[in-house]
Write a protein that holds these residues in place. Structure first.
Motif, PDB file in Angstrom:
ATOM      1  N   GLY A  10       0.794  -1.224   0.000  1.00 13.50           N
ATOM      2  CA  GLY A  10       0.000   0.000   0.000  1.00 13.50           C
ATOM      3  C   GLY A  10       0.825   1.271   0.000  1.00 13.50           C
ATOM      4  O   GLY A  10       0.283   2.380  -0.034  1.00 13.50           O
ATOM      5  N   GLY A  12       2.631   2.469  -2.307  1.00 11.44           N
ATOM      6  CA  GLY A  12       2.602   3.169  -3.595  1.00 11.44           C
ATOM      7  C   GLY A  12       3.687   2.739  -4.568  1.00 11.44           C
ATOM      8  O   GLY A  12       3.951   3.431  -5.561  1.00 11.44           O
ATOM      9  N   LYS A  13       4.272   1.569  -4.338  1.00 11.99           N
ATOM     10  CA  LYS A  13       5.374   1.092  -5.193  1.00 11.99           C
ATOM     11  C   LYS A  13       4.920   0.908  -6.645  1.00 11.99           C
ATOM     12  O   LYS A  13       5.601   1.325  -7.581  1.00 11.99           O
ATOM     13  CB  LYS A  13       5.916  -0.258  -4.675  1.00 11.99           C
ATOM     14  N   THR A  14       3.764   0.271  -6.808  1.00  7.43           N
ATOM     15  CA  THR A  14       3.289  -0.022  -8.159  1.00  7.43           C
ATOM     16  C   THR A  14       2.913   1.270  -8.887  1.00  7.43           C
ATOM     17  O   THR A  14       3.277   1.462 -10.058  1.00  7.43           O
ATOM     18  CB  THR A  14       2.070  -0.979  -8.103  1.00  7.43           C
ATOM     19  N   THR A  15       2.228   2.137  -8.182  1.00  2.72           N
ATOM     20  CA  THR A  15       1.800   3.407  -8.788  1.00  2.72           C
ATOM     21  C   THR A  15       3.016   4.211  -9.257  1.00  2.72           C
ATOM     22  O   THR A  15       3.081   4.679 -10.400  1.00  2.72           O
ATOM     23  CB  THR A  15       0.987   4.222  -7.751  1.00  2.72           C
ATOM     24  N   ARG A 110      -8.429   0.160  -1.735  1.00  2.00           N
ATOM     25  CA  ARG A 110      -7.973  -0.616  -2.890  1.00  2.00           C
ATOM     26  C   ARG A 110      -8.757  -1.926  -2.967  1.00  2.00           C
ATOM     27  O   ARG A 110      -8.658  -2.763  -2.098  1.00  2.00           O
ATOM     28  CB  ARG A 110      -6.471  -0.891  -2.756  1.00  2.00           C
ATOM     29  N   ASP A 146       0.878  14.407  -0.995  1.00  2.10           N
ATOM     30  CA  ASP A 146       1.745  14.082  -2.136  1.00  2.10           C
ATOM     31  C   ASP A 146       0.992  13.262  -3.178  1.00  2.10           C
ATOM     32  O   ASP A 146       0.651  12.103  -2.930  1.00  2.10           O
ATOM     33  CB  ASP A 146       2.962  13.260  -1.668  1.00  2.10           C
TER      34      ASP A 146
HETATM   35  N1  ADP Z   1       0.531   9.318  -4.056  1.00  2.00           N
HETATM   36  C1  ADP Z   1      -0.640   8.700  -3.900  1.00  2.00           C
HETATM   37  N2  ADP Z   1      -1.727   9.393  -3.510  1.00  2.00           N
HETATM   38  C2  ADP Z   1      -2.914   8.788  -3.341  1.00  2.00           C
HETATM   39  N3  ADP Z   1      -3.144   7.467  -3.520  1.00  2.00           N
HETATM   40  C3  ADP Z   1      -2.104   6.725  -3.892  1.00  2.00           C
HETATM   41  C4  ADP Z   1      -0.802   7.273  -4.106  1.00  2.00           C
HETATM   42  N4  ADP Z   1       0.030   6.276  -4.463  1.00  2.00           N
HETATM   43  C5  ADP Z   1      -0.712   5.151  -4.479  1.00  2.00           C
HETATM   44  N5  ADP Z   1      -1.990   5.405  -4.152  1.00  2.00           N
HETATM   45  C6  ADP Z   1      -3.093   4.434  -4.041  1.00  2.00           C
HETATM   46  O1  ADP Z   1      -2.818   3.622  -2.898  1.00  2.00           O
HETATM   47  C7  ADP Z   1      -3.099   2.256  -3.181  1.00  2.00           C
HETATM   48  C8  ADP Z   1      -1.816   1.440  -2.996  1.00  2.00           C
HETATM   49  O2  ADP Z   1      -0.887   1.810  -4.021  1.00  2.00           O
HETATM   50  P1  ADP Z   1      -0.016   0.719  -4.768  1.00  2.00           P
HETATM   51  O3  ADP Z   1       0.740   1.434  -5.831  1.00  2.00           O
HETATM   52  O4  ADP Z   1      -0.870  -0.444  -5.171  1.00  2.00           O
HETATM   53  O5  ADP Z   1       0.971   0.284  -3.588  1.00  2.00           O
HETATM   54  P2  ADP Z   1       1.913  -0.997  -3.431  1.00  2.00           P
HETATM   55  O6  ADP Z   1       2.278  -1.441  -4.818  1.00  2.00           O
HETATM   56  O7  ADP Z   1       3.075  -0.493  -2.650  1.00  2.00           O
HETATM   57  O8  ADP Z   1       1.107  -1.988  -2.666  1.00  2.00           O
HETATM   58  C9  ADP Z   1      -3.664   2.197  -4.603  1.00  2.00           C
HETATM   59  O9  ADP Z   1      -5.078   2.184  -4.545  1.00  2.00           O
HETATM   60  C10 ADP Z   1      -3.148   3.487  -5.238  1.00  2.00           C
HETATM   61  O10 ADP Z   1      -4.024   3.956  -6.232  1.00  2.00           O
END
Ligand code: ADP
Ligand code: 6PG
Length: 165
Positions: A10, A12-15, A110, A146
């Motif tokens: 959670g 935000g690694k993938t995003t 999510r 952010d």
């Molecule tokens: N900077 C951000 N601001 C708001 N929401 C975010 C941000 N980065 C990620 N998210 C949301 O948070 C959730 C987790 O992000 P994700 O990229 O899946 O994390 P991870 O890959 O680390 O588990 C997703 O629903 C994503 O859309």
């Protein structure tokens, strides 16, 4: 450069990884795609993985890094010993340090993912933040303000990469 985005589920690694890949043109690998079905089932049940569960996964990711000299990898890399497995030539880490309350809110939002909010306590217990001597790790302290675009900009600037392809 082999760039590894680290942090708990959670964070935000993938995003960030997908966005950085779009900006740089580098391939993006998601560590999630390399877990065994057994490990996925465990996490889906809210159970944390053991070191033994993670060992084959980390070795597969190490092999992927060796095969890709220029790549972005999303991998939680929670413990120092896991990061040491992933350290090959020209490896850099970005640690997405996100307050637990924000993580919880995100994971509750999510929907379409096997890792849910009930995995968070074990993720936070396992996390070993970077040691002082881990000079290849750059920490981004993430706040609720952010946006993904902000974090991409910060990451590109910190890595000395151009902002647009
Ligand atoms: N900077 C951000 N601001 C708001 N929401 C975010 C941000 N980065 C990620 N998210 C949301 O948070 C959730 C987790 O992000 P994700 O990229 O899946 O994390 P991870 O890959 O680390 O588990 C997703 O629903 C994503 O859309
Ligand atoms: O080592 C682990 O416990 C897992 O790798 C975990 O940290 C990872 O985060 C999961 O794969 C969940 O997937 P997301 O990180 O995409 O939520």
């Amino acid at each position: 450069m082999r760039l590894i985005l680290m942090g708990v589920s959670g964070s935000g690694k993938t995003t960030l990884g997908e966005d950085l890949a779009a900006k740089t043109g580098w391939p993006f690998l998601d560590g999630d795609d390399f877990h065994t079905p057994e490990a996925r089932a465990k996490m889906a049940a809210g159970l944390g993985l053991s070191d033994g569960d993670r060992q084959p996964w980390l070795l597969r990711l190490r092999a992927e890094l060796l095969a890709h000299p220029q790549v972005i990898l999303a991998c939680s890399s929670l413990r120092r010993s896991y990061r040491d497995v992933l350290r090959v030539l020209d490896t850099r880490f970005i640690f997405l340090d996100v307050p637990p309350r924000l993580l919880l809110a995100r994971l509750q939002e999510r929907g379409d993912h096997y890792a849910h909010a009930d995995l968070l306590p074990s993720q936070l217990d396992t996390l070993e933040p970077p040691d002082r001597d881990e000079a290849d790790v750059m920490t981004l302290h993430v706040t609720p303000q952010d946006s993904p675009a902000d974090l991409t900009r910060l990451a590109l600037a910190a890595l000395g990469l151009p902002h647009a392809r």
